[in-house]
Each structure stands twice: as structure tokens, then as C-alpha cells.
Design a protein around this motif. Structure first.
Motif, PDB file in Angstrom:
ATOM      1  N   GLU A   1       3.623   3.446  15.462  1.00 57.88           N
ATOM      2  CA  GLU A   1       2.588   2.412  15.491  1.00 57.88           C
ATOM      3  C   GLU A   1       1.516   2.732  16.517  1.00 57.88           C
ATOM      4  O   GLU A   1       0.324   2.583  16.253  1.00 57.88           O
ATOM      5  CB  GLU A   1       3.224   1.059  15.792  1.00 57.88           C
ATOM      6  CG  GLU A   1       2.249  -0.090  15.794  1.00 57.88           C
ATOM      7  CD  GLU A   1       2.916  -1.402  16.183  1.00 57.88           C
ATOM      8  OE1 GLU A   1       2.406  -2.453  15.774  1.00 57.88           O
ATOM      9  OE2 GLU A   1       3.938  -1.362  16.891  1.00 57.88           O
ATOM     10  N   ASN A   2       1.914   3.193  17.686  1.00 56.06           N
ATOM     11  CA  ASN A   2       0.955   3.506  18.732  1.00 56.06           C
ATOM     12  C   ASN A   2       0.140   4.745  18.399  1.00 56.06           C
ATOM     13  O   ASN A   2      -1.035   4.848  18.772  1.00 56.06           O
ATOM     14  CB  ASN A   2       1.678   3.696  20.061  1.00 56.06           C
ATOM     15  CG  ASN A   2       2.365   2.429  20.531  1.00 56.06           C
ATOM     16  OD1 ASN A   2       1.947   1.328  20.179  1.00 56.06           O
ATOM     17  ND2 ASN A   2       3.428   2.567  21.298  1.00 56.06           N
TER      18      ASN A   2
ATOM     19  N   GLY B   1      -2.487   3.627  15.897  1.00 54.01           N
ATOM     20  CA  GLY B   1      -3.490   2.829  16.581  1.00 54.01           C
ATOM     21  C   GLY B   1      -4.439   3.669  17.413  1.00 54.01           C
ATOM     22  O   GLY B   1      -5.646   3.410  17.449  1.00 54.01           O
TER      23      GLY B   1
ATOM     24  N   ARG C   1      -6.957   5.430  15.095  1.00 51.55           N
ATOM     25  CA  ARG C   1      -7.959   4.500  14.586  1.00 51.55           C
ATOM     26  C   ARG C   1      -8.985   4.140  15.661  1.00 51.55           C
ATOM     27  O   ARG C   1     -10.184   4.004  15.383  1.00 51.55           O
ATOM     28  CB  ARG C   1      -7.284   3.233  14.048  1.00 51.55           C
ATOM     29  CG  ARG C   1      -6.635   3.425  12.675  1.00 51.55           C
ATOM     30  CD  ARG C   1      -6.200   2.098  12.098  1.00 51.55           C
ATOM     31  NE  ARG C   1      -5.116   1.497  12.866  1.00 51.55           N
ATOM     32  CZ  ARG C   1      -3.834   1.692  12.625  1.00 51.55           C
ATOM     33  NH1 ARG C   1      -3.459   2.481  11.630  1.00 51.55           N
ATOM     34  NH2 ARG C   1      -2.904   1.107  13.362  1.00 51.55           N
ATOM     35  N   ARG C   2      -8.551   3.986  16.897  1.00 51.10           N
ATOM     36  CA  ARG C   2      -9.481   3.677  17.985  1.00 51.10           C
ATOM     37  C   ARG C   2     -10.491   4.810  18.172  1.00 51.10           C
ATOM     38  O   ARG C   2     -11.679   4.566  18.405  1.00 51.10           O
ATOM     39  CB  ARG C   2      -8.717   3.455  19.281  1.00 51.10           C
ATOM     40  CG  ARG C   2      -7.930   2.156  19.337  1.00 51.10           C
ATOM     41  CD  ARG C   2      -7.262   2.002  20.688  1.00 51.10           C
ATOM     42  NE  ARG C   2      -8.235   1.807  21.763  1.00 51.10           N
ATOM     43  CZ  ARG C   2      -7.947   1.906  23.047  1.00 51.10           C
ATOM     44  NH1 ARG C   2      -6.714   2.226  23.430  1.00 51.10           N
ATOM     45  NH2 ARG C   2      -8.873   1.699  23.958  1.00 51.10           N
TER      46      ARG C   2
ATOM     47  N   HIS D   1      -3.246   9.292  26.399  1.00 51.84           N
ATOM     48  CA  HIS D   1      -3.563   7.866  26.321  1.00 51.84           C
ATOM     49  C   HIS D   1      -4.777   7.528  27.188  1.00 51.84           C
ATOM     50  O   HIS D   1      -5.633   6.717  26.794  1.00 51.84           O
ATOM     51  CB  HIS D   1      -2.365   7.033  26.757  1.00 51.84           C
ATOM     52  CG  HIS D   1      -1.456   6.653  25.639  1.00 51.84           C
ATOM     53  ND1 HIS D   1      -1.790   5.724  24.686  1.00 51.84           N
ATOM     54  CD2 HIS D   1      -0.210   7.093  25.304  1.00 51.84           C
ATOM     55  CE1 HIS D   1      -0.799   5.588  23.817  1.00 51.84           C
ATOM     56  NE2 HIS D   1       0.171   6.410  24.166  1.00 51.84           N
TER      57      HIS D   1
ATOM     58  N   ARG E   1      -4.671  -8.199  19.162  1.00 53.88           N
ATOM     59  CA  ARG E   1      -5.245  -7.680  17.926  1.00 53.88           C
ATOM     60  C   ARG E   1      -5.526  -6.197  18.031  1.00 53.88           C
ATOM     61  O   ARG E   1      -5.449  -5.469  17.042  1.00 53.88           O
ATOM     62  CB  ARG E   1      -6.544  -8.434  17.618  1.00 53.88           C
ATOM     63  CG  ARG E   1      -6.304  -9.859  17.124  1.00 53.88           C
ATOM     64  CD  ARG E   1      -7.602 -10.599  16.962  1.00 53.88           C
ATOM     65  NE  ARG E   1      -7.380 -11.945  16.450  1.00 53.88           N
ATOM     66  CZ  ARG E   1      -8.323 -12.867  16.366  1.00 53.88           C
ATOM     67  NH1 ARG E   1      -9.548 -12.593  16.773  1.00 53.88           N
ATOM     68  NH2 ARG E   1      -8.041 -14.059  15.880  1.00 53.88           N
ATOM     69  N   ARG E   2      -5.904  -5.728  19.219  1.00 55.10           N
ATOM     70  CA  ARG E   2      -6.165  -4.302  19.370  1.00 55.10           C
ATOM     71  C   ARG E   2      -4.890  -3.481  19.227  1.00 55.10           C
ATOM     72  O   ARG E   2      -4.887  -2.404  18.664  1.00 55.10           O
ATOM     73  CB  ARG E   2      -6.817  -4.027  20.731  1.00 55.10           C
ATOM     74  CG  ARG E   2      -7.137  -2.561  20.964  1.00 55.10           C
ATOM     75  CD  ARG E   2      -7.914  -2.376  22.240  1.00 55.10           C
ATOM     76  NE  ARG E   2      -7.151  -2.751  23.416  1.00 55.10           N
ATOM     77  CZ  ARG E   2      -6.247  -1.969  23.992  1.00 55.10           C
ATOM     78  NH1 ARG E   2      -5.967  -0.790  23.477  1.00 55.10           N
ATOM     79  NH2 ARG E   2      -5.612  -2.363  25.070  1.00 55.10           N
ATOM     80  N   ILE E   3      -3.779  -4.006  19.772  1.00 59.37           N
ATOM     81  CA  ILE E   3      -2.522  -3.266  19.678  1.00 59.37           C
ATOM     82  C   ILE E   3      -1.957  -3.328  18.270  1.00 59.37           C
ATOM     83  O   ILE E   3      -1.552  -2.322  17.701  1.00 59.37           O
ATOM     84  CB  ILE E   3      -1.502  -3.844  20.690  1.00 59.37           C
ATOM     85  CG1 ILE E   3      -2.004  -3.628  22.118  1.00 59.37           C
ATOM     86  CG2 ILE E   3      -0.155  -3.183  20.519  1.00 59.37           C
ATOM     87  CD1 ILE E   3      -1.134  -4.278  23.158  1.00 59.37           C
ATOM     88  N   ARG E   4      -1.934  -4.498  17.691  1.00 55.98           N
ATOM     89  CA  ARG E   4      -1.376  -4.685  16.344  1.00 55.98           C
ATOM     90  C   ARG E   4      -2.296  -5.647  15.599  1.00 55.98           C
ATOM     91  O   ARG E   4      -2.231  -6.854  15.800  1.00 55.98           O
ATOM     92  CB  ARG E   4       0.040  -5.245  16.432  1.00 55.98           C
ATOM     93  CG  ARG E   4       0.710  -5.422  15.068  1.00 55.98           C
ATOM     94  CD  ARG E   4       2.121  -5.932  15.236  1.00 55.98           C
ATOM     95  NE  ARG E   4       2.936  -4.967  15.917  1.00 55.98           N
ATOM     96  CZ  ARG E   4       4.018  -5.287  16.630  1.00 55.98           C
ATOM     97  NH1 ARG E   4       4.377  -6.537  16.778  1.00 55.98           N
ATOM     98  NH2 ARG E   4       4.725  -4.335  17.223  1.00 55.98           N
ATOM     99  N   PRO E   5      -3.196  -5.128  14.741  1.00 59.90           N
ATOM    100  CA  PRO E   5      -4.207  -5.974  14.117  1.00 59.90           C
ATOM    101  C   PRO E   5      -3.639  -7.184  13.409  1.00 59.90           C
ATOM    102  O   PRO E   5      -4.187  -8.264  13.461  1.00 59.90           O
ATOM    103  CB  PRO E   5      -4.891  -5.012  13.135  1.00 59.90           C
ATOM    104  CG  PRO E   5      -4.640  -3.661  13.703  1.00 59.90           C
ATOM    105  CD  PRO E   5      -3.290  -3.738  14.355  1.00 59.90           C
TER     106      PRO E   5
END
Length: 463
Positions: free
Chosen positions: A64-65, A68, A71-72, A124, A451-455
């Protein structure tokens, strides 16, 4: 005491909500350049995101990370409508423009997965700077090359020594003395070097792990055969704890809870093969020893004393500290992980003293670590994995696994199977507890950060 804890958590929460001048909490504003998949720079941005995803996944980050972070990066360069598909061995990005242009798909294989938490922190940090400061593609690519070329935070000999010290500390934790700790250290070094010898010859990792595990059993068998007045089986337990896949276990549970079922299944398959290799190596050596007449009984299996005596606390802290070094955690972050080892052991013992079953106590103690580790990680702006994974080391079920293997070797199949199931339950309790603690912290974060971590979380009600 509870009031002080509440004030501390409130302070951490407020600090986590404050804008971060370094990691992009809103202090800096920029206007991203807009690329498309048909542009050369668009291809470079997708290649950059794939490389970042490969480094994160290879360094031990959860699926998941990884998705994310990619996508960022692409959003920072103005690329919308990009889907990221992260599996255990491959990462895929698909860009589907909404103006009728041809779609673009790119894939990168992850052929090398070795935990390197120093590199994980650096990547990161770079992702945060891309999102907050608007680094150009050229600057980002140069920074990424510096990260991949940087010298490891510890030399190889120190990483091997740390692995052996995990075994020695675990032997102390379960009641072994200096002789047992020294024997566990020697057995782990010998097993690791033997596994490295097989690796240089292209032998699959399954056999490398099996051979490394067999050395711990061999040393214990020799001590029992020579009637040395020590807890010889503690050598095996120490070697087992150094080989058990605590990091993949937590990542597998995290991926499953996040809905990444394909990757979670793949990680569980990997865990099964690692544990099977450990079982094969130890079980083969024990079966051979029993067939040769070595008097090995279940009475030889030690269990960690459920006390907060100095040897047990020192052993728990030592396991977590050496785990952190073996995972290449930077020196500035070693102390929190070591403290976490003492905290998880203390919590576990106190829960057992108050009547909690071992599995429940393990899960609750792991939840405490998940909560505390996530809060501290948010405070210092690094991945929580850096603190959580070393801290769970003292609760890895080495004794239960060895007892089950020994009982199977001497013909007690039903009892041995029950102890193996117990070891599996303890391992799953660790993984689930860590994720529960992390999700408790996530649930009380600000809305924008969540929302940024998990939309969004899918709500299927089981359908």
C-alpha cells in the motif's frame, strides 16, 4: 501515570498535525509541470516512479505504501489517471489519458529484495521532497542515483555479527547462560557463512535457510550428547528467532487488511517456504540425532521465564537492538527500536501475569508497539517499519516452533502438530496486533493526512 501517558499522546498528535518544513506538510507551495505519457518527460516520470517503487518494495515496504509513493510522485509531475499495480515481484504503471490519446503501460521487475531501512528512509524523504518542493526530473534522478550508490550504513561483517547477536540475546531471554549465548552466536555465524557459500554457487534460498537452521540444531545436539550442564536447546531457539520472517509476516497482514489480497497471498506463500526451510533444517538434524541414540526429550526444551528480571529485559532489548542493526537501521534510530523491545516484553509479561492467554497477550503487546511506533514515526517523519519490526523480535515464537519440531521428531505427532499451530497463532497475533495499533493511530489523524495515506477504504460487507 495514565494522565501523563494521555498528555504525551496528545503532544505527539499535535506535533503530527503541525506543518513540516522539511517533508512537505504545507509550508511550501509550487505549481507542478504537467507531463503526459506521450512526452519524453512523461516517460521519464513513469520510469522514476517505477524505480522508486522497486527500491521501496525491495527494502521491505508494504504494498500500500509503495503504490501511494508512486502516485504522489506522478501527481507532483502533473500526471493524472495513473494506476499502480504492485505485486511481490513486479510493479506496473498504467496511464490512460482522458483526451483519447493512446494508453501507456510500463513494468519493472523486483529481482532483489533485501531489507535496508537506511535506504528506505532516504527514499521516503526524497518522495516527500518531490511532493512538497517540486524537484525537477533531473534533480530527482540525480538524488536517486546518490541513494542507490550510497555505502551501506554498516559493513557486512557487522551485519553478520548482529545476526549472530540476535541468537545470543534470544538465548539469554529464554534463560540460557553465557555458554549457551556463545554457542548460539557461533552456530549462527557458521550457519550464515554456510548459507552464503551456497548462495555464491546459485543454490536456491530455501536450501540456504535450511542449512543455516541445521547448524543451531547441530550445536545443541553436540552439547546434549556431551552432557554439558547447560540449556542446550536454547541454542536452537536462538537460531530459530534469527531466521523467522517477522518482517514479511507484518507486511503480509498489512497487505491483507488493506485489500491487497494478491500480494498478501504471495507474502504468505513466501513465509510458508521460509518456515518450511527452517523446519526442514532443524527437523532433519533432530531426526538424525534421535536415530543415532542421542537422548533428546521434550524436557530439554526451554521456555522464556515470564519475569521482568534483568536477564530477560536485557535479552529482549538485545534482540531488538541487534535486529535493528541487521536490518540496517541508521544509528540515530537504534535506541527507539531497542526501547520497543523492552516495552513489548514488559507489556506481554504484565498481561500474562493478569491472566491473559499467550496469544491474546502477544496480540495486545504488539498492538501497543504498533501504536507507539506509528506515533513516534510520525513525529520524526520516517516509516513506522523502522521501529516496529525490530521491536517485535522478543515475541517471535521460537520456543513453540522448536517444541513442535522436537515432538514430531520423537513420534508425538498430535502434540507436535498442536505446538506448531500454537507457533503459527502467535506469529499471526504479532502481525495482526501491530496493524491494529497502527490503524488506531491512523483513525485519529486529521482528515487530509488520512486521505493522503489511504484515499478511500472499500466497504464490501463481505460481498
Amino acid at each position: 501515570m495514565l494522565g501523563l501517558v494521555a498528555l504525551l499522546l496528545q503532544w505527539i498528535w499535535r506535533k503530527s498535525r503541525a506543518p513540516d518544513r522539511h517533508a512537505g506538510g504545507g509550508a511550501l507551495r509550487f505549481h507542478p509541470m504537467t507531463y503526459t505519457a506521450s512526452d519524453a518527460d512523461g516517460h521519464r516520470a513513469m520510469a522514476l516512479a517505477l524505480r522508486v517503487g522497486e527500491l521501496l518494495l525491495g527494502s521491505g515496504e508494504a504494498t500500500e505504501n509503495v503504490g501511494g509513493a508512486m502516485r504522489r510522485i506522478l501527481e507532483a509531475y502533473g500526471m493524472r489517471h495513473v494506476e499502480a499495480d504492485v505485486n511481490l515481484s513486479a510493479i506496473t504503471l498504467s496511464h490512460v489519458p482522458d483526451d483519447g490519446r493512446a494508453a501507456t503501460t510500463a513494468e519493472r521487475r523486483v529481482r532483489r529484495r533485501q531489507p535496508d531501512y537506511d535506504r528506505l528512509i532516504a527514499v521516503h524523504t526524497l518522495v516527500g521532497e518531490i511532493a512538497s518542493q517540486g524537484l525537477s526530473l533531473g534533480e530527482t534522478q540525480e538524488r536517486l542515483r546518490e541513494i542507490t550508490r550510497r555505502v551501506k550504513v554498516y559493513p557486512d561483517w557487522l551485519a553478520v555479527t548482529a545476526l549472530a547477536l540476535i541468537s545470543a540475546s534470544a538465548a539469554v531471554l529464554i534463560g540460557g547462560g553465557p555458554i549457551v549465548a556463545a554457542a548460539a552466536f557461533v552456530a549462527t555465524v557458521a550457519g550464515d557463512r554456510a548459507g552464503a557459500w551456497l548462495a555464491r554457487r546459485g543454490v536456491p534460498e530455501f536450501f540456504q535457510t535450511a542449512l543455516a537452521a541445521s547448524f543451531g540444531a547441530l550445536v545443541a545436539v553436540l552439547l546434549i550428547w556431551q552432557d554439558v550442564a547447560v540449556q542446550a536447546s536454547a541454542v536452537v531457539v536462538g537460531a530459530v528467532i534469527a531466521l523467522l520472517p517477522g518482517r514479511p509476516l507484518v507486511a503480509a497482514v498489512q497487505d491483507g487488511i488493506a485489500g491487497e489480497y494478491v500480494t498478501a497471498t504471495a507474502r504468505l506463500t513466501e513465509i510458508i517456504f521460509i518456515v518450511s526451510a527452517v523446519i526442514s533444517g532443524i527437523g532433519s538434524m533432530l531426526t538424525l540425532a534421535v536415530s543415532l541414540g542421542v537422548r533428546i526429550t521434550v524436557d530439554n526444551v526451554p521456555a522464556a521465564p515470564l519475569t521482568l528480571a534483568p536477564p530477560q529485559l536485557a535479552g529482549a532489548i538485545g534482540v531488538s537492538l541487534t535486529f535493528a542493526v541487521a536490518l540496517l537501521v541508521p544509528p540515530r534510530h537504534l535506541l527507539p527500536g531497542a526501547i520497543g523491545g523492552g516495552l513489548i516484553w514488559t507489556t506481554f509479561v504484565l498481561l500474562v501475569w493478569n491472566g491473559a492467554p499467550a496469544v491474546v497477550a502477544t496480540a495486545l503487546a504488539s498492538a501497543v508497539i504498533g501504536l507507539a511506533g506509528t506515533a513516534y514515526a510520525r513525529l520524526v517523519r520516517v516509516p513506522a517499519t523502522v521501529f516496529v519490526i525490530p521491536a517485535i523480535g522478543p515475541l517471535l515464537p521460537g520456543s513453540a516452533l522448536y517444541r513442535g519440531l522436537l515432538e514430531l521428531s520423537i513420534g508425538e505427532l498430535s502434540v507436535g502438530t498442536l505446538h506448531l499451530i500454537e507457533a503459527l497463532s502467535l506469529a499471526l497475533g504479532i502481525g495482526a496486533g501491530v496493524i491494529v495499533g497502527a490503524e488506531m493511530f491512523r483513525a485519529f489523524l486529521g482528515r487530509d493526512l488520512a486521505r493522503r495515506i489511504r484515499p478511500a477504504s472499500r466497504r464490501t460487507r463481505g460481498y
